[in-house]
Design a protein around this motif. Sequence first.
Motif, PDB file in Angstrom:
ATOM      1  N   ARG A  71       0.731  -1.045   0.085  1.00 43.11           N
ATOM      2  CA  ARG A  71       0.115   0.024   0.358  1.00 43.11           C
ATOM      3  C   ARG A  71       0.664   1.460   0.121  1.00 43.11           C
ATOM      4  O   ARG A  71       0.573   2.484  -1.009  1.00 43.11           O
ATOM      5  CB  ARG A  71      -1.218  -0.099   1.211  1.00 43.11           C
ATOM      6  N   GLU A  81      -3.992  -3.690  -7.339  1.00 41.41           N
ATOM      7  CA  GLU A  81      -5.327  -3.515  -6.191  1.00 41.41           C
ATOM      8  C   GLU A  81      -5.488  -5.229  -6.278  1.00 41.41           C
ATOM      9  O   GLU A  81      -6.207  -5.845  -5.108  1.00 41.41           O
ATOM     10  CB  GLU A  81      -6.865  -3.252  -6.996  1.00 41.41           C
ATOM     11  N   ASP A  87      -3.242  -6.898  -3.948  1.00 47.99           N
ATOM     12  CA  ASP A  87      -3.599  -6.175  -2.377  1.00 47.99           C
ATOM     13  C   ASP A  87      -4.765  -7.390  -1.609  1.00 47.99           C
ATOM     14  O   ASP A  87      -4.395  -7.576  -0.443  1.00 47.99           O
ATOM     15  CB  ASP A  87      -4.462  -5.185  -1.918  1.00 47.99           C
TER      16      ASP A  87
END
Length: 117
Positions: A44, A81, A84
């Motif tokens: 992140r 994304e 993650d």
Amino acid sequence: MEGTQWKGSVHRIRKCVVDLLSMEDDLVDDDDEDAWELMGSDLRLKSTFLYCDLNQVISHAREERKKVLTDLANKLFSYMEQLDHAVRIRSMSLTQACYNDTANVLQEVMAALMPLR
């Protein structure tokens, strides 16, 4: 000053890409909760730097390069994304697959930035 900021953005992008590409060796064990948390935090943080710096580079790129760089950045953030998400749900197989996709796009980013020295 603006040229210095742009060069700094390109340098940070390259540094983040190298760091992320070297993460493959550090992909975590299924049982290590702290390692999962550390990996997620690191992803992140690097994603944030990449977002800000790619935005800077794209905004100062020549018109003919903007679309290519924008498409590449969108592709990168889509894969990041997904990576993650895989880390958040702690799926080792999904994390590995998403990491491989992300690594391929990171290499494309590096190639796209080579002429921007």
